[in-house]
Design an enzyme around this catalytic site. Structure first.
Site, PDB file in Angstrom:
ATOM      1  N   ASP A 219      -1.319   8.380   2.772  1.00 48.82           N
ATOM      2  CA  ASP A 219      -1.941   7.711   1.639  1.00 48.82           C
ATOM      3  C   ASP A 219      -1.153   6.454   1.260  1.00 48.82           C
ATOM      4  O   ASP A 219       0.090   6.457   1.250  1.00 48.82           O
ATOM      5  CB  ASP A 219      -1.976   8.680   0.453  1.00 48.82           C
ATOM      6  N   GLU A 278      -3.521   4.912   5.814  1.00 49.47           N
ATOM      7  CA  GLU A 278      -4.430   4.216   4.915  1.00 49.47           C
ATOM      8  C   GLU A 278      -3.747   2.882   4.589  1.00 49.47           C
ATOM      9  O   GLU A 278      -2.879   2.806   3.726  1.00 49.47           O
ATOM     10  CB  GLU A 278      -4.669   5.022   3.630  1.00 49.47           C
TER      11      GLU A 278
END
Length: 544
Positions: A219, A278
């Protein structure tokens, strides 16, 4: 580990993979409390296996106060009781591997929960302590009235709206420090310039890799390091596009050494563990994170937010191809995830949007590189306008944006309008709880059980397309070295040529367009006239 699909090659299975993203809260509820959990997912794993995908990516299920639906982690090596137990996860991992599904987990290294024990220790330890060096605790600025630390240390803004700083102990006369949180106040940022943070996360990775987890989705992978000295940003506008509005909070050069370290660790395991980032940056910058000694993949953010426009698709595709040539990693394609408006709505809503979402799915699965599907995309689910009073996304409260509409629980059955089969049947005579996000009227018309019986459904199409994709990899039509050359023909025919002679074609206008000469291998809809592609249709074509 028994896997249904052979690796190609064995250490690089991800190059041809189709991964199915599971948002556990909204996938399947095993205990009737209205929230999806690991027991429900375990029960429904065979459904995912029937799609023919290579693996699943699970968004966070670790212990969390759920301020940001799990992306505020308070224990990186546990399971939140909301979702079950570690024994449930172990059973899930075993069954997934038995079904030939690899398992990727989310790791959130940019920030944790304010309830994390290390952050709580930092709060209690006070200014100047080693515990506070794990995070960004900084004295504020004095106001015009001369009040010490009355103002935050700089002008940085939160992704969720408002300033990115909160007082450590509001009202204290002795502790006048502020702490940094690029997301909500419940998500303090780690200080990656402290080596202890890197050591902590290496232990987190080892814990899950030792369990047999096949990889990680990272993330906010471009975050982690902040500019030295934490200076003011050039603009104090809200950072609402993946941190892009503030170049000082992400994409710092130091971050690459983190992923070199993680890659070395991932390659100590057999088979090698996968690292997927990401990385919400321009393609040329994002590609740097997939150099041969860093992450294996990074999501193609230039693609994921596209509308229905051939020129935009071609421009994004060519930009991603140029980035691939620089660093070698093929794009990681996705059109939907838990943060993005669903494609059936984004591309036009109603019947038109549904047709375009169908065509886009076929196009996606024909592109060079791996593909990620978000749960419900295979059903053609539209975005839901969740009633204001039922919205729980922290972005709604602080920034007026909601992602709840793409997170509504899946419809498994046409009946049982309370949850449409989201809550599994149980011996408890009481009805299951209302789902954590309300399902709209008519949601059962998209149900999996209905689509499984309909050979013309979106679900049937997705399953056939994944099977055809696998066949083309197995027979050598697709290779890991394919690039993609994109252009627009006749004003609205989007073309992507990958291996010599293989084309993905999408008609994005309002009238039929003539196809290049060749054999149609697959189509989203039957062709109405041979050699012509009707609007909102997509084909895979082998040149003659």
């Amino acid at each position: 580990m028994s896997l249904a699909h052979p690796e190609s090659p064995s250490e690089q299975w991800w190059q041809s993979a189709v991964i199915y993203q599971v948002y556990p809260r909204s996938f399947a509820d095993g205990n009737g409390d209205g929230v999806g959990d690991l027991t429900g997912l375990l029960h429904r794993l065979p459904y995912i296996a029937t799609l023919g995908v290579d693996g699943i990516w699970l968004t966070p299920f670790q212990p969390s106060p759920q301020v940001d639906q799990g992306y505020d982690v308070s224990d990186y090596c546990g399971v939140d009781p909301l979702f079950g137990t570690m024994a449930d996860f172990d059973a899930l991992l075993e069954q997934a591997h038995g079904l030939g599904l690899r398992v990727l987990l989310d790791v959130v290294p940019n920030h944790c929960s304010s309830a994390h024990p290390l952050f709580q220790q930092a709060l209690a330890s006070g200014p100047g302590s080693p515990e506070r060096e794990m995070f960004h605790f900084v004295e504020g600025r004095s106001s015009s009235l001369g009040t010490v630390s009355d103002l935050p240390p700089n002008n940085w803004q939160s992704v969720f709206g408002g300033r990115a700083w909160s007082r450590a102990n509001p009202g204290s006369e002795t502790d006048t420090e502020w702490y940094l949180h690029l997301f909500s106040a419940g998500q303090p940022d780690w200080n990656w310039r402290n080596p202890a943070v890197g050591d902590y996360f290496e232990n987190v990775l080892r814990f899950w890799f030792d369990k047999g987890v096949d990889g990680l989705r990272i993330d906010v992978a471009h975050g982690l390091f902040k500019a030295d000295g934490l200076p003011d940003a050039p603009s104090a506008e809200a950072v609402v596009d993946g941190l892009r509005a503030n170049p000082l909070v992400s994409d710092q050069e130091d971050v690459h050494e983190v992923y070199r370290r993680w890659r070395r660790l991932a390659e100590k395991y057999q088979p090698h563990r996968l690292l997927v980032g990401e990385v919400n940056l321009e393609p040329a910058r994002a590609a740097r994170y997939t150099r041969s000694d860093e992450m294996h993949q990074a999501f193609a953010f230039a693609f994921v937010k596209l509308g229905w426009d051939p020129e935009s698709w071609a421009a994004a595709g060519n930009e991603l191809e140029e980035a691939r040539k620089l660093h070698g990693a093929a794009p990681t394609w996705a059109l939907e995830n838990h943060d993005i408006v669903r494609s059936a709505t984004r591309f036009g809503a109603g019947e038109v949007g549904g047709r375009r979402a169908r065509a886009a799915l076929v196009a996606l699965l024909g592109l060079p590189g791996s593909a990620y599907l978000y749960q419900g995309q295979e059903l053609g689910l539209p975005e839901v306008d969740v009633p204001v009073e039922a919205r729980v996304d922290p972005m709604w409260a602080r920034g007026g944006i909601t992602r709840d509409g793409t997170r509504v629980p899946l419809p498994w059955t046409e009946g049982l309008a309370r949850s449409h089969g989201f809550s599994l049947p149980s011996r408890d005579p009481a009805p299951p709880a209302i789902p954590w996000l309300p399902v709209p009227d008519g949601w059962g018309s998209h149900a999996i059980e209905l689509q499984q019986r309909d050979p013309d459904s979106m679900l049937a199409l997705a399953t056939r397309a994944i099977a055809m994709r696998r066949q083309l990899w197995d027979d050598g039509t697709f290779t890991a070295h394919d690039g993609g050359t994109w252009h627009v023909q006749d004003g609205n025919l989007l073309l992507c040529e990958r291996s010599p002679g293989f084309l993905v074609a999408v008609a994005m206008g309002s009238s039929p367009v003539k196809l290049p000469a060749g054999v149609v291998l697959f189509s989203a809809f039957p062709l109405e006239k041979e050699g012509w592609l009707q609007p909102d249709n997509a084909v895979w074509l082998r040149r003659s």
